[in-house]
Each structure stands twice: as C-alpha cells, then as structure tokens.
Design an enzyme around this catalytic site. Sequence first.
Site, short mmCIF file in Angstrom:
data_model
loop_
_atom_site.label_atom_id
_atom_site.label_comp_id
_atom_site.label_asym_id
_atom_site.label_seq_id
_atom_site.Cartn_x
_atom_site.Cartn_y
_atom_site.Cartn_z
N MET A 1 1.85 31.05 -14.54
CA MET A 1 2.75 32.06 -15.49
C MET A 1 4.41 32.25 -15.57
O MET A 1 4.78 32.19 -14.95
CB MET A 1 1.61 33.28 -15.72
CG MET A 1 0.66 33.02 -16.12
SD MET A 1 -0.31 34.83 -15.78
CE MET A 1 -1.93 34.25 -15.58
N HIS B 1 -3.47 25.06 -12.93
CA HIS B 1 -3.52 25.21 -14.18
C HIS B 1 -1.97 26.03 -14.68
O HIS B 1 -1.72 26.83 -14.27
CB HIS B 1 -4.81 26.49 -14.24
CG HIS B 1 -4.88 26.88 -15.52
ND1 HIS B 1 -5.61 28.21 -16.08
CD2 HIS B 1 -4.46 26.68 -16.78
CE1 HIS B 1 -4.80 28.29 -17.97
NE2 HIS B 1 -4.35 27.18 -18.15
N MET C 1 0.60 27.23 -17.06
CA MET C 1 0.33 28.09 -18.54
C MET C 1 2.15 28.19 -18.47
O MET C 1 2.54 29.34 -17.97
CB MET C 1 -0.65 29.44 -17.76
CG MET C 1 -1.83 29.60 -17.96
SD MET C 1 -2.64 30.86 -17.75
CE MET C 1 -3.12 30.06 -16.01
C1 DX5 Z 1 -6.18 33.52 -17.08
C2 DX5 Z 1 -6.28 33.02 -15.80
C3 DX5 Z 1 -7.60 32.85 -15.06
C4 DX5 Z 1 -8.26 34.14 -14.78
C5 DX5 Z 1 -9.57 34.01 -14.54
O1 DX5 Z 1 -4.78 33.46 -17.97
O2 DX5 Z 1 -5.99 30.79 -16.58
O3 DX5 Z 1 -7.94 31.69 -13.80
O4 DX5 Z 1 -7.27 34.15 -13.36
O5 DX5 Z 1 -9.62 35.37 -14.10
P1 DX5 Z 1 -11.21 36.09 -14.90
O6 DX5 Z 1 -12.28 35.42 -13.41
O7 DX5 Z 1 -11.45 37.47 -14.43
O8 DX5 Z 1 -11.01 36.15 -15.80
ZN ZN Z 2 -6.91 29.50 -14.55
#
Ligand code: DX5
Ligand code: ZN
Length: 228
Positions: free
Chosen positions: A38, A67, A69
Amino acid sequence: MTPVQLAPSILSADFAALGEAIGMAERGGADIIHVDVMDGHFVPNITVGPPVVRSLAKVATRPLDVHLMIERPEQHVAAFVEAGAAMVSVHVEVSPHLHRTLHYVRSLGAKAGAVLNPSTPISTLEEVAGDVDYVLVMSVNPGFGGQAFIPSSLDKIRRLRALLDRAGNQAPIEVDGGVDTTNVAALVEAGARILVAGHAIFGQADPVAAARALAAAARAAESALTGR
Ligand code: DX5
Ligand code: ZN
C-alpha cells in the site's frame, strides 16, 4: 476444477516477526503467501516495498502473491518480481493500460492478476478476460485488515466466473477481505478458488490452528461441490 488454495495475508501479522508469521501460515496449510503493498495514495495506508518482499522470499516455501494497492503499479512491477513475487496483481482503477500491464507482468515471468474494488464492475474486465492469470475480487474496501465482508461479493464472484468461462479462461478467482470460516463455504460455492485471510488467521490466539480451520472448511466446501 481448480483446487481451492489458502493465501494467508501477513497484513495482520506482527511486522517485527514476518518470518515467523510465514512459518505459522505454512504450518497451517498455506498454499500461497499474500503480501499487501500500500502506498498511502491509492489507499490510505502504507505497508511494505520490494526490500521486504525480497526478505520474505528467502524464508517462504510457498509462492508470494503480491497485491499492489498503489498508483502507477506498472512502474514497480519489475522490482517486485525481481524481489521474488510469483504472482502480481494490479488494481483496474489505477491501470488505464491494463492489457499492457498484464502482459508486462507475464513477460517478467510472474502470474498476472487484475483486482476489482467493491464498487468496480466486472464489465471492466470484459476485454481482458483472456489476458489474466487470476482475478482478485475485493470483498472489503482495500486499505486495512479486519473489516467486515461485503455480502454482495458472492454474486459478483458468480458473475465474474461466468464472464471468464465465456472467454474460455479457467483463471482462478481470488477473494480478499473479511474471509473467515463463516463465509468460506459460500465463497467456494460461488466460484472463489484462492482465499485470502488476514485477521481470521493472524488476529487469532493460535494462527496455525486458525489457518488449519480455514483450510479444512475450504476442503469440505470443495468436496461438497465435487462429490469427492
Ligand atoms: C485489505 C488487504 C487484505 C487484508 C485482508 O486491503 O488487501 O489482503 O489483509 O484482511 P482481512 O482478512 O483481515 O480482511
Ligand atoms: Zn490483499
């Protein structure tokens, strides 16, 4: 049918002990390790970059699923693949040249994923349905762990499965946000095949047992579907 895979997200783990977190996830039956990147712009939170992924890659025995973001993800994809990411996903909301970015990720030797925010329609993937190795459906608004699952994600996953099938692409659907033992069966039934879970594993007193419980729930749902 693609087997269901568990992808613990280390976002809810102790960042001073990420190596131990990966060990617990793997002992709990993780198939993939989900790493949330992030940038404080695309999402309000800031997490980790390529140097941390490089260190995680040294201890993980499962593929790292990064991932992104972040804004302008295409500018950082190469650094993450070089650091050891086996899977890299970019958000469609910040990818005006999504087709180019997906093929760029593949050209670097990683699996290419497209991610949809809860408010982003699956129609944004219509023209690249044949170009994705997986699609990540956000079932919370990205930025933080431990949020509540958005129930309409189930129908979205169902419709997305149909869209990918129409394109002749068996690419798995990954789901991320609020996944726990109460919704795993419904998610698998809807067509999710990679289950990300953060809080439901690392927010628990015994993360290994929590991961095992999720993996068992996923396997049970899968057997109910296949009859095996
Ligand atoms: C949220 C992330 C997720 C997060 C999910 O922005 O992309 O990967 O870690 O966490 P839980 O399972 O706690 O919702
Ligand atoms: Zn994620």
